[in-house]
Structure formats: structure tokens, C-alpha cells
Scaffold this active site. Structure first.
Site, PDB file in Angstrom:
ATOM      1  N   GLY A   1       8.288  -8.865 -16.339  1.00 31.88           N
ATOM      2  CA  GLY A   1       9.236  -9.774 -15.704  1.00 31.88           C
ATOM      3  C   GLY A   1       8.681 -11.170 -15.647  1.00 31.88           C
ATOM      4  O   GLY A   1       7.930 -11.605 -16.524  1.00 31.88           O
TER       5      GLY A   1
ATOM      6  N   CYS B   1      -3.162 -15.944  -4.391  1.00 31.49           N
ATOM      7  CA  CYS B   1      -4.403 -15.252  -4.782  1.00 31.49           C
ATOM      8  C   CYS B   1      -4.574 -15.116  -6.288  1.00 31.49           C
ATOM      9  O   CYS B   1      -5.486 -15.714  -6.858  1.00 31.49           O
ATOM     10  CB  CYS B   1      -4.438 -13.882  -4.128  1.00 31.49           C
ATOM     11  SG  CYS B   1      -4.358 -13.995  -2.336  1.00 31.49           S
TER      12      CYS B   1
ATOM     13  N   LEU C   1      -6.100  -6.488   0.780  1.00 31.21           N
ATOM     14  CA  LEU C   1      -4.722  -6.302   1.248  1.00 31.21           C
ATOM     15  C   LEU C   1      -3.733  -7.134   0.445  1.00 31.21           C
ATOM     16  O   LEU C   1      -4.053  -8.206  -0.058  1.00 31.21           O
ATOM     17  CB  LEU C   1      -4.607  -6.626   2.739  1.00 31.21           C
ATOM     18  CG  LEU C   1      -4.742  -8.064   3.250  1.00 31.21           C
ATOM     19  CD1 LEU C   1      -3.470  -8.862   3.072  1.00 31.21           C
ATOM     20  CD2 LEU C   1      -5.100  -8.050   4.718  1.00 31.21           C
TER      21      LEU C   1
ATOM     22  N   LYS D   1       4.600  -3.842 -14.298  1.00 29.62           N
ATOM     23  CA  LYS D   1       6.023  -4.149 -14.244  1.00 29.62           C
ATOM     24  C   LYS D   1       6.264  -5.489 -14.924  1.00 29.62           C
ATOM     25  O   LYS D   1       5.793  -6.528 -14.480  1.00 29.62           O
ATOM     26  CB  LYS D   1       6.464  -4.199 -12.782  1.00 29.62           C
ATOM     27  CG  LYS D   1       7.911  -4.004 -12.591  1.00 29.62           C
ATOM     28  CD  LYS D   1       8.205  -3.435 -11.211  1.00 29.62           C
ATOM     29  CE  LYS D   1       9.684  -3.394 -10.999  1.00 29.62           C
ATOM     30  NZ  LYS D   1      10.227  -4.615 -10.418  1.00 29.62           N
TER      31      LYS D   1
ATOM     32  N   ASP E   1      -9.260 -19.727  15.689  1.00 31.76           N
ATOM     33  CA  ASP E   1      -8.733 -20.638  14.677  1.00 31.76           C
ATOM     34  C   ASP E   1      -8.920 -22.059  15.192  1.00 31.76           C
ATOM     35  O   ASP E   1      -8.845 -22.301  16.397  1.00 31.76           O
ATOM     36  CB  ASP E   1      -7.252 -20.356  14.383  1.00 31.76           C
ATOM     37  CG  ASP E   1      -6.885 -20.804  12.974  1.00 31.76           C
ATOM     38  OD1 ASP E   1      -6.710 -19.941  12.094  1.00 31.76           O
ATOM     39  OD2 ASP E   1      -6.817 -22.044  12.753  1.00 31.76           O
TER      40      ASP E   1
ATOM     41  N   THR F   1     -12.304 -14.771  -0.287  1.00 25.94           N
ATOM     42  CA  THR F   1     -12.596 -14.619  -1.720  1.00 25.94           C
ATOM     43  C   THR F   1     -13.408 -15.826  -2.179  1.00 25.94           C
ATOM     44  O   THR F   1     -12.947 -16.961  -2.064  1.00 25.94           O
ATOM     45  CB  THR F   1     -11.275 -14.540  -2.506  1.00 25.94           C
ATOM     46  OG1 THR F   1     -10.522 -13.446  -1.973  1.00 25.94           O
ATOM     47  CG2 THR F   1     -11.513 -14.323  -3.996  1.00 25.94           C
TER      48      THR F   1
HETATM   49  C1  UGA Z   1      -3.112  -9.713  -4.451  1.00 25.73           C
HETATM   50  C2  UGA Z   1      -3.814  -8.357  -4.689  1.00 25.73           C
HETATM   51  O1  UGA Z   1      -2.843  -7.387  -5.120  1.00 25.73           O
HETATM   52  C3  UGA Z   1      -4.491  -7.859  -3.410  1.00 25.73           C
HETATM   53  O2  UGA Z   1      -5.191  -6.652  -3.661  1.00 25.73           O
HETATM   54  C4  UGA Z   1      -5.460  -8.936  -2.940  1.00 25.73           C
HETATM   55  O3  UGA Z   1      -6.100  -8.567  -1.720  1.00 25.73           O
HETATM   56  C5  UGA Z   1      -4.698 -10.249  -2.716  1.00 25.73           C
HETATM   57  O4  UGA Z   1      -4.067 -10.650  -3.944  1.00 25.73           O
HETATM   58  C6  UGA Z   1      -5.682 -11.299  -2.276  1.00 25.73           C
HETATM   59  O5  UGA Z   1      -6.536 -11.681  -3.086  1.00 25.73           O
HETATM   60  O6  UGA Z   1      -5.705 -11.660  -1.093  1.00 25.73           O
HETATM   61  P1  UGA Z   1      -0.810 -10.462  -3.292  1.00 25.73           P
HETATM   62  O7  UGA Z   1      -1.136 -11.850  -3.729  1.00 25.73           O
HETATM   63  O8  UGA Z   1      -0.355 -10.233  -1.886  1.00 25.73           O
HETATM   64  O9  UGA Z   1      -2.080  -9.492  -3.486  1.00 25.73           O
HETATM   65  O10 UGA Z   1       0.339  -9.957  -4.246  1.00 25.73           O
HETATM   66  P2  UGA Z   1       0.524  -8.805  -5.342  1.00 25.73           P
HETATM   67  O11 UGA Z   1       1.225  -7.645  -4.749  1.00 25.73           O
HETATM   68  O12 UGA Z   1      -0.738  -8.559  -6.053  1.00 25.73           O
HETATM   69  O13 UGA Z   1       1.549  -9.524  -6.342  1.00 25.73           O
HETATM   70  C7  UGA Z   1       1.147 -10.702  -7.048  1.00 25.73           C
HETATM   71  C8  UGA Z   1       2.218 -11.159  -7.978  1.00 25.73           C
HETATM   72  O14 UGA Z   1       2.303 -10.295  -9.100  1.00 25.73           O
HETATM   73  C9  UGA Z   1       3.628 -11.243  -7.406  1.00 25.73           C
HETATM   74  O15 UGA Z   1       4.191 -12.483  -7.775  1.00 25.73           O
HETATM   75  C10 UGA Z   1       4.363 -10.082  -8.029  1.00 25.73           C
HETATM   76  O16 UGA Z   1       5.721 -10.336  -8.166  1.00 25.73           O
HETATM   77  C11 UGA Z   1       3.654  -9.978  -9.381  1.00 25.73           C
HETATM   78  N1  UGA Z   1       3.693  -8.638  -9.997  1.00 25.73           N
HETATM   79  C12 UGA Z   1       3.105  -7.573  -9.389  1.00 25.73           C
HETATM   80  C13 UGA Z   1       4.302  -8.472 -11.232  1.00 25.73           C
HETATM   81  O17 UGA Z   1       4.831  -9.428 -11.810  1.00 25.73           O
HETATM   82  N2  UGA Z   1       4.309  -7.226 -11.828  1.00 25.73           N
HETATM   83  C14 UGA Z   1       3.728  -6.156 -11.233  1.00 25.73           C
HETATM   84  O18 UGA Z   1       3.763  -5.061 -11.816  1.00 25.73           O
HETATM   85  C15 UGA Z   1       3.115  -6.328  -9.979  1.00 25.73           C
END
Ligand code: UGA
Length: 466
Positions: free
Chosen positions: A268, A275, A165, A266, A41, A133
Site C-alpha cells: 500500500g 519511528c 511498542l 501489507k 516531564d 532509540t
Molecule cells: C514502530 C514499530 O513497529 C515498533 O515496534 C517500535 O517500537 C516503534 O516503531 C518505535 O520505534 O517506537 P509505530 O511507528 O507505532 O511502531 O508503527 P507501525 O505499526 O510499525 O507502523 C508503521 C507504518 O508502517 C505505518 O504507517 C503503517 O501504516 C505502515 N505499515 C505497517 C505498512 O504500510 N504495511 C504493513 O504491513 C505494516
């Protein structure tokens, strides 16, 4: 495919350039699989922290694994590109591609500089693998750049290996991914990547071999699909609000259809983080540059729906406060963009808290892990040191990030602390019946004023860990 014919080490030595969320997790995970890994880094403070066995962000399971691999001697960190070029057979580029200032495009300066720095120093066969990305077409451009930067272009080749991930599940997603994608231009590059991921492939992880542009697209297409799925159910929530229907009942009925599935359905407050929001914007921007903007024009609407949920959450709180937020004491539960994370980038929770404050409410925020980050970026908000302090004397409680701690809270005990038993469940994470039984006025987006508890099907892979 080209015909690069360098030898393929059985266990290549790996470097990981950029030790943020993605890079730090990748470096630790690969070392835990038995590879010799050097993390690089440009930020000396980050390198010092990691070398001391400290993870600079909150990620369940990662600190323990970091300490283990440092003790084993398989993982070291440096700021020196000379050392990295000398050490590695496969270099993983994991630097950030944030949204550019004043534009929806991705800022690629860190990626370009990381590739150029390594390529210019390579003196033996090396595969440079992008994991960041990027907009489709970047890898092809970087290939020419890398060849021009290398003293001997026949020694370096570029490949792409998108990462999927999720924060909060980073270790398990890295060690047991749903699939691996290798974007390669030669059999040698494929063989090098197969050697670099052998333990993960050996347990039957599906592998997709692709060309460079397809591998870049897989990542943005996946994130766009996930964002669309979330906004789809949230759009249905808007329709429910106009009809008295219940979006949670709707979502659970849809989820039983295997073709639809319940994950990322989900409803909400919607998505945030570093991301999904930036990726859909960068994708739409890139598609316009390519003359196919219309193909993904719906992503603008996905973004709009998502932003409207934040405003609607403010509306619900205002309704519970009898139409005027001025001077109303609000307990805002959560700051991180999702539970199991201290990341507040584009966090819906803090956006809502700040909108409530802007309407004159006396908002107090509490989050189990994201307080320091939140205080730094939102100094205008007030913060409580504990969950109990946050809800004490509140006129309205609003759940914004569904930490397990909040889900498990006892409505009766919380009721003793507040001034008025009124709650907005922004994440559909609470037991509506239990709250109503304890005398709370319970409201949730896309649900009737008197909803019953609906348990949405939860996949074990999405279960809250902390
Ligand atoms: C996301 C992707 O899920 C990963 O596969 C990807 O590698 C990552 O971006 C990236 O590009 O590096 P992440 O940002 O860690 O991962 O978070 P998520 O678990 O995807 O959640 C994103 C948002 O969606 C959160 O704010 C969560 O609260 C919301 N969410 C998730 C909902 O509102 N409803 C759902 O059903 C699921």
C-alpha cells in the site's frame, strides 16, 4: 561485567523521565503492575494534564488505565529532577530522539540532558535505564558522562532497555511484549531490571541479556527490518504494476510461507510515523560514521521505495480524474500515519493530500482522531467535520489511512453522496468486489485495473481496534 554490589529492592521504585508516547505508556503500565512510579516531564502543561488523568494524545485503553493508577496512588507526575532523584531506584529515560535539523542523524540533546540531570542529583544507588532509540555507541558515551556528572560515581550505573511498542497498541505491547531486552554491564543492573519487570517475566516473556551496544542495535535493527519488509512488498507492487500481476495475491501467497510470514507484508501507501522513517535514516547515517555504510546502504532504497508509493498514489488519483487534477474535488480519507493514532509525523496520508492540492485539486481531508494535529501542521489543506461531509460531491475518493470506520463504509451509501463513483484504495483495506458491484471504479496500488477482493491474512495482534 563490573562488580557493582548494591542491594536490590524486591519492588524498586521507578521514575519515568519524559512522558511522551513511550514514557506515559511505560509509567502507566508499570504502575498498573503494582509499582510506585513517578513520571517526570519538563513540560508543566503535560504534567498538569496527566495529573488530571488526561492523556495528551490518542491511544486506545490508556486514558482508562491512567485514571485507575492515579486513583490507586501508585502514579504521580512532577517537573522536579530533585524529586525524581530522591524517589527512584530505577530511572527510565524515555525522552525523544527526533531527526536532527538538516541531517539524517538523531538529535540526542534531550537524552543527554535527561541522563545528566538525574545523575548529578543521585544520592543513593540508582540504575539509569535508557529506553529511547539511539545510535549504537550512545550508551557507552553516556556511561562516561553519567559517571562524570555524579557526585559519587559508585552509586550510579547505566543500562539499556529498548522499547518495541507500537502506537495504537501501546498498552498491550508494554504489558505483554514479545520479548524484553536488557543491555547491562553488571549482575546488579540485571537483578535490578529483573526486579523492575518481575510481573512481565513471571508470565514467561522471553528475556535477552545483552551488552550495551547490542541492546541499542536490537531496536534499530528491528525497525529497519520492519521497514524493509514493507518496502519489499511495495517494491513487488511496482513490478506488479508493470506486468498486470496482483500484489495482494502475491502477498497472501508469500505469507503462507512460515519463514516469510504475513505481518508487515501489507502493500500500500507505505510507512510513516515518528519511528520507522527517522530510524532507518539515523541508522544509515550512524553506519556511515562507523565506516560500515555499505552494510546498510539498502536502507536508502527502502526509503526511496516508500516515498515512491506516495507519488504513485497521486498518479492513480490523477488517472481516475482523466489525467488532470485541476479543480477536481477529492475526498481524502485519513490523516494519521496509521489507524488507532492521532500521530501525523511523516504521515503518508497528509503528504499525498498535499501533493494532490499542489496539482490544483480541491482536497478535503477527514480523519476520526487526527484532525487537530493535521490542521496545525497542514493549514493549507481543507477539512470536513464528518466522514459524510468529506465524501459529499467528491469526484474521486482516496483512502489513505485504514480506520475501521472507512473499512466498514457501505459502498452503496457512500455512492449516494459522491459526484462520481471512483475510489483509490491506498491501503488495500476495502472490499474491491463490493465496490465494483456498487458501480465504483476501484483502483489500488500494485493491482490490475479490475482486481477482485483478496483477504490478506491478519494476525490478531495487528487487528484494528477502533
Ligand atoms: C514502530 C514499530 O513497529 C515498533 O515496534 C517500535 O517500537 C516503534 O516503531 C518505535 O520505534 O517506537 P509505530 O511507528 O507505532 O511502531 O508503527 P507501525 O505499526 O510499525 O507502523 C508503521 C507504518 O508502517 C505505518 O504507517 C503503517 O501504516 C505502515 N505499515 C505497517 C505498512 O504500510 N504495511 C504493513 O504491513 C505494516
Amino acid at each position: 561485567m563490573t562488580t557493582t554490589t548494591h542491594p536490590v529492592p524486591e519492588r524498586p521504585r521507578l521514575t519515568v523521565i519524559g512522558t511522551g508516547y513511550l514514557g506515559a505508556t511505560h509509567a502507566v503500565a508499570m504502575a498498573s503492575l503494582g509499582y510506585d512510579v513517578l513520571g517526570l516531564d519538563v513540560d508543566q502543561a503535560k504534567v498538569d494534564k496527566l495529573t488530571a488523568g488526561e492523556v495528551p494524545f490518542f491511544e486506545p485503553g490508556l486514558p482508562e488505565l491512567l485514571k485507575e493508577v492515579i486513583a490507586s496512588g501508585r502514579l504521580r507526575f512532577t517537573t522536579s529532577f530533585d524529586e525524581a532523584a530522591e524517589f527512584g531506584d530505577v530511572h527510565f529515560i524515555c525522552v525523544g530522539t527526533p531527526q536532527a535539523h538538516g541531517s539524517h542523524a538523531a538529535n540526542l540533546t534531550y537524552v543527554e540532558s535527561a541522563f545528566a540531570e538525574i545523575a548529578s542529583r543521585v544520592t543513593r544507588p540508582a540504575l539509569l535505564v535508557g529506553k529511547s532509540t539511539v545510535p549504537v555507541g550512545t550508551a557507552a558515551r553516556l556511561t562516561s558522562m553519567v559517571r562524570a556528572a555524579a557526585s559519587d560515581p559508585s552509586l550510579v550505573e547505566l543500562a539499556w532497555n529498548p522499547e518495541f511498542l507500537r502506537e495504537g497498541y501501546a498498552v498491550q505491547d508494554t504489558l505483554r511484549p514479545d520479548r524484553l531486552v536488557f543491555g547491562v554491564e553488571s549482575a546488579w543492573a540485571e537483578a535490578m531490571l529483573r526486579a523492575a519487570f518481575a510481573p512481565i517475566l513471571d508470565v514467561g516473556t522471553p528475556l535477552v541479556i545483552a551488552d550495551l551496544p547490542t541492546s541499542e542495535l536490537v531496536k534499530v535493527a528491528a525497525n529497519s527490518f520492519l521497514a524493509t519488509k514493507i518496502s519489499y512488498i511495495n517494491a513487488m507492487a511496482e513490478v506488479c504494476e508493470a506486468t498486470g500481476a496482483d500484489v495482494n495475491v502475491l502477498a497472501s501467497a508469500l505469507a503462507y510461507d512460515d519463514r516469510i510470514g504475513g505481518r508487515f507484508l501489507k502493500p500500500g501507501l507505505g510507512f510513516g510515523g515518528g519511528c520507522l522513517p527517522k530510524d532507518i535514516r539515523a541508522f544509515a547515517h550512524r553506519a556511515e560514521e562507523l565506516g560500515v555504510g555499505q552494510a546498510v546502504a539498502f536502507l536508502h532504497e527502502v526509503d526511496e521505495i516508500n516515498n515512491r508509493r506516495r507519488k504513485r498514489t497521486v498518479d492513480l488519483v490523477r488517472e481516475l480524474a482523466s489525467g488532470n487534477l485541476a479543480g477536481v474535488r477529492i475526498a481524502a480519507l485519513g490523516a494519521a500515519f496509521k489507524p488507532n493514532s492521532d500521530d501525523i509525523r511523516d504521515a503518508p496520508a497528509l503528504d499525498v493530500a498535499d501533493m494532490l492540492r499542489a496539482e490544483g485539486a480541491d482536497v478535503i481531508v477527514y480523519d476520526p482522531e487526527a484532525m487537530e494535529n493535521a490542521k496545525r501542521v497542514y493549514p493549507q489543506l481543507s477539512y470536513a467535520p464528518t466522514f459524510a461531509e468529506c465524501v459529499k460531491g467528491a469526484d474521486v475518493v482516496v483512502l489513505l489511512t485504514e480506520w475501521q470506520k472507512f473499512r466498514e463504509a457501505d459502498p452503496e451509501m457512500m455512492g449516494e453522496l459522491v459526484a462520481r463513483r471512483a475510489i483509490v484504495d491506498g491501503r488495500h483495506a476495502l472490499d474491491a468486489d463490493a465496490y465494483r458491484a456498487a458501480g465504483w471504479e476501484y483502483r489500488a496500488l500494485g493491482r490490475p485495473a479490475q482486481p477482485h477482493t483478496v483477504h490478506l491474512i491478519e494476525d490478531t495482534k495487528d487487528q484494528v481496534l477502533v
